[in-house]
Design a protein around this motif. Structure first.
Motif, mmCIF file in Angstrom:
data_model
loop_
_atom_site.group_PDB
_atom_site.id
_atom_site.type_symbol
_atom_site.label_atom_id
_atom_site.label_comp_id
_atom_site.label_asym_id
_atom_site.label_seq_id
_atom_site.Cartn_x
_atom_site.Cartn_y
_atom_site.Cartn_z
ATOM 1 N N ALA A 237 0.801 -1.223 0.000
ATOM 2 C CA ALA A 237 0.000 0.000 0.000
ATOM 3 C C ALA A 237 0.840 1.282 0.000
ATOM 4 N N PRO A 238 1.972 1.336 0.712
ATOM 5 C CA PRO A 238 2.771 2.575 0.663
ATOM 6 C C PRO A 238 3.302 2.831 -0.755
ATOM 7 N N PRO A 239 3.659 4.076 -1.051
ATOM 8 C CA PRO A 239 4.073 4.422 -2.415
ATOM 9 C C PRO A 239 5.166 3.525 -3.016
ATOM 10 N N ALA A 240 6.205 3.220 -2.258
ATOM 11 C CA ALA A 240 7.297 2.400 -2.809
ATOM 12 C C ALA A 240 6.810 0.984 -3.132
ATOM 13 N N GLY A 241 6.022 0.402 -2.238
ATOM 14 C CA GLY A 241 5.487 -0.933 -2.488
ATOM 15 C C GLY A 241 4.521 -0.935 -3.654
ATOM 16 N N TRP A 242 3.680 0.084 -3.725
ATOM 17 C CA TRP A 242 2.709 0.195 -4.811
ATOM 18 C C TRP A 242 3.424 0.350 -6.160
ATOM 19 N N HIS A 243 4.454 1.173 -6.178
ATOM 20 C CA HIS A 243 5.223 1.374 -7.405
ATOM 21 C C HIS A 243 5.831 0.045 -7.864
ATOM 22 N N TRP A 244 6.439 -0.698 -6.922
ATOM 23 C CA TRP A 244 7.030 -1.988 -7.294
ATOM 24 C C TRP A 244 5.954 -2.933 -7.827
ATOM 25 N N TRP A 245 4.821 -2.995 -7.138
ATOM 26 C CA TRP A 245 3.753 -3.903 -7.555
ATOM 27 C C TRP A 245 3.270 -3.565 -8.965
ATOM 28 N N GLN A 246 3.061 -2.282 -9.225
ATOM 29 C CA GLN A 246 2.545 -1.871 -10.528
ATOM 30 C C GLN A 246 3.569 -2.059 -11.660
ATOM 31 N N SER A 247 4.843 -1.922 -11.344
ATOM 32 C CA SER A 247 5.857 -2.013 -12.395
ATOM 33 C C SER A 247 6.475 -3.402 -12.532
ATOM 34 N N ASN A 248 6.317 -4.252 -11.527
ATOM 35 C CA ASN A 248 6.938 -5.579 -11.582
ATOM 36 C C ASN A 248 6.002 -6.705 -11.154
ATOM 37 N N GLY A 249 5.401 -6.523 -9.995
ATOM 38 C CA GLY A 249 4.624 -7.608 -9.382
ATOM 39 C C GLY A 249 3.487 -8.125 -10.236
ATOM 40 N N ILE A 250 2.764 -7.225 -10.868
ATOM 41 C CA ILE A 250 1.586 -7.666 -11.625
ATOM 42 C C ILE A 250 1.952 -8.487 -12.856
ATOM 43 N N TYR A 251 3.219 -8.486 -13.218
ATOM 44 C CA TYR A 251 3.657 -9.269 -14.379
ATOM 45 C C TYR A 251 4.247 -10.624 -13.973
ATOM 46 N N SER A 252 4.335 -10.875 -12.681
ATOM 47 C CA SER A 252 5.029 -12.071 -12.198
ATOM 48 C C SER A 252 4.128 -13.093 -11.535
ATOM 49 N N HIS A 253 2.814 -12.871 -11.552
ATOM 50 C CA HIS A 253 1.908 -13.747 -10.810
ATOM 51 C C HIS A 253 0.671 -14.070 -11.636
ATOM 52 N N PRO A 254 -0.043 -15.125 -11.275
ATOM 53 C CA PRO A 254 -1.275 -15.483 -11.993
ATOM 54 C C PRO A 254 -2.365 -14.422 -11.811
ATOM 55 N N ALA A 255 -3.261 -14.363 -12.781
ATOM 56 C CA ALA A 255 -4.311 -13.335 -12.800
ATOM 57 C C ALA A 255 -5.194 -13.372 -11.559
ATOM 58 N N ASP A 256 -5.553 -14.555 -11.074
ATOM 59 C CA ASP A 256 -6.433 -14.619 -9.899
ATOM 60 C C ASP A 256 -5.733 -14.076 -8.660
ATOM 61 N N PHE A 257 -4.434 -14.307 -8.546
ATOM 62 C CA PHE A 257 -3.685 -13.779 -7.410
ATOM 63 C C PHE A 257 -3.546 -12.259 -7.527
ATOM 64 N N ILE A 258 -3.301 -11.763 -8.722
ATOM 65 C CA ILE A 258 -3.192 -10.316 -8.937
ATOM 66 C C ILE A 258 -4.500 -9.633 -8.528
ATOM 67 N N ALA A 259 -5.617 -10.228 -8.918
ATOM 68 C CA ALA A 259 -6.922 -9.669 -8.539
ATOM 69 C C ALA A 259 -7.092 -9.690 -7.020
ATOM 70 N N GLU A 260 -6.686 -10.772 -6.374
ATOM 71 C CA GLU A 260 -6.783 -10.883 -4.907
ATOM 72 C C GLU A 260 -5.931 -9.821 -4.229
ATOM 73 N N VAL A 261 -4.736 -9.592 -4.738
ATOM 74 C CA VAL A 261 -3.849 -8.573 -4.163
ATOM 75 C C VAL A 261 -4.477 -7.188 -4.301
ATOM 76 N N SER A 262 -5.059 -6.908 -5.454
ATOM 77 C CA SER A 262 -5.700 -5.605 -5.668
ATOM 78 C C SER A 262 -6.823 -5.366 -4.660
ATOM 79 N N VAL A 263 -7.642 -6.379 -4.445
ATOM 80 C CA VAL A 263 -8.739 -6.263 -3.470
ATOM 81 C C VAL A 263 -8.172 -6.118 -2.056
ATOM 82 N N ALA A 264 -7.121 -6.868 -1.749
ATOM 83 C CA ALA A 264 -6.511 -6.782 -0.412
ATOM 84 C C ALA A 264 -5.969 -5.378 -0.148
#
Length: 166
Positions: free
Chosen positions: A122-149
């Motif tokens: 949730a903090p800016p640095a974590g969010w930046h990493w997630w948006q630029s790297n994390g969302i490309y490294s995991h399955p779609a259902d997990f990405i959706a779960e992380v977004s909701v979390a």
């Protein structure tokens, strides 16, 4: 008593034995699954404890995590290092999610780790990493779960801040 009567009694005894065997097998499977769930919970706890201890032992990593959580600006090298840490955590969180989806991890255990995961992203640095790297490294259902979390976490934090302001 005729031979047919004895045969009928034998069939009844056989049927009762089969039913007892099936019940015994069901109980054993249930115990085995509970044991497996316990191992998963223990291994999960060990993994996150080791990660946290490694960070706590390293003053540079401790400072990096503190600064990342507090919203401080991080340099390129620090963002890369944070990315490696977050990647390690997210691989573990993805495994937790998969175990939760299959019913092998208790809901309470998953929910506690889910909040922890969201608090990291949730903090800016974590969010930046997630948006630029994390969302490309995991399955779609997990990405959706992380977004909701993350949305849930941010909403609960806003609620807590509103209550504290009253």
């Amino acid at each position: 008593m005729t031979i047919q009567d004895l045969g009928a009694i034998g069939e009844i005894i056989g049927a009762v034995a089969v039913i007892a065997s099936v019940i015994y097998l069901a109980v054993q499977i249930h115990h085995g699954l509970r044991g497996y769930q316990s191992v998963i919970t223990q291994e999960t706890t060990n993994h996150f404890s080791r990660l946290q201890l490694d960070i706590a032992r390293d003053p540079v990593l401790s400072d990096l995590m503190y600064r990342a959580y507090s919203g401080a600006d991080l340099g390129v090298f620090e963002m890369r290092r944070l990315g490696f840490l977050l990647s390690s955590y997210m691989i573990a969180y993805e495994n937790l999610y998969a175990q939760h989806c299959t019913g092998m991890l208790a809901k309470g255990s998953y929910e506690a780790r889910r909040r922890s995961m969201a608090s990291m992203l949730a903090p800016p640095a974590g969010w930046h990493w997630w948006q630029s790297n994390g969302i490309y490294s995991h399955p779609a259902d997990f990405i959706a779960e992380v977004s909701v979390a993350i949305e849930d976490y941010r909403a609960s934090k806003l609620d807590a801040e509103a209550i504290a302001a009253k």
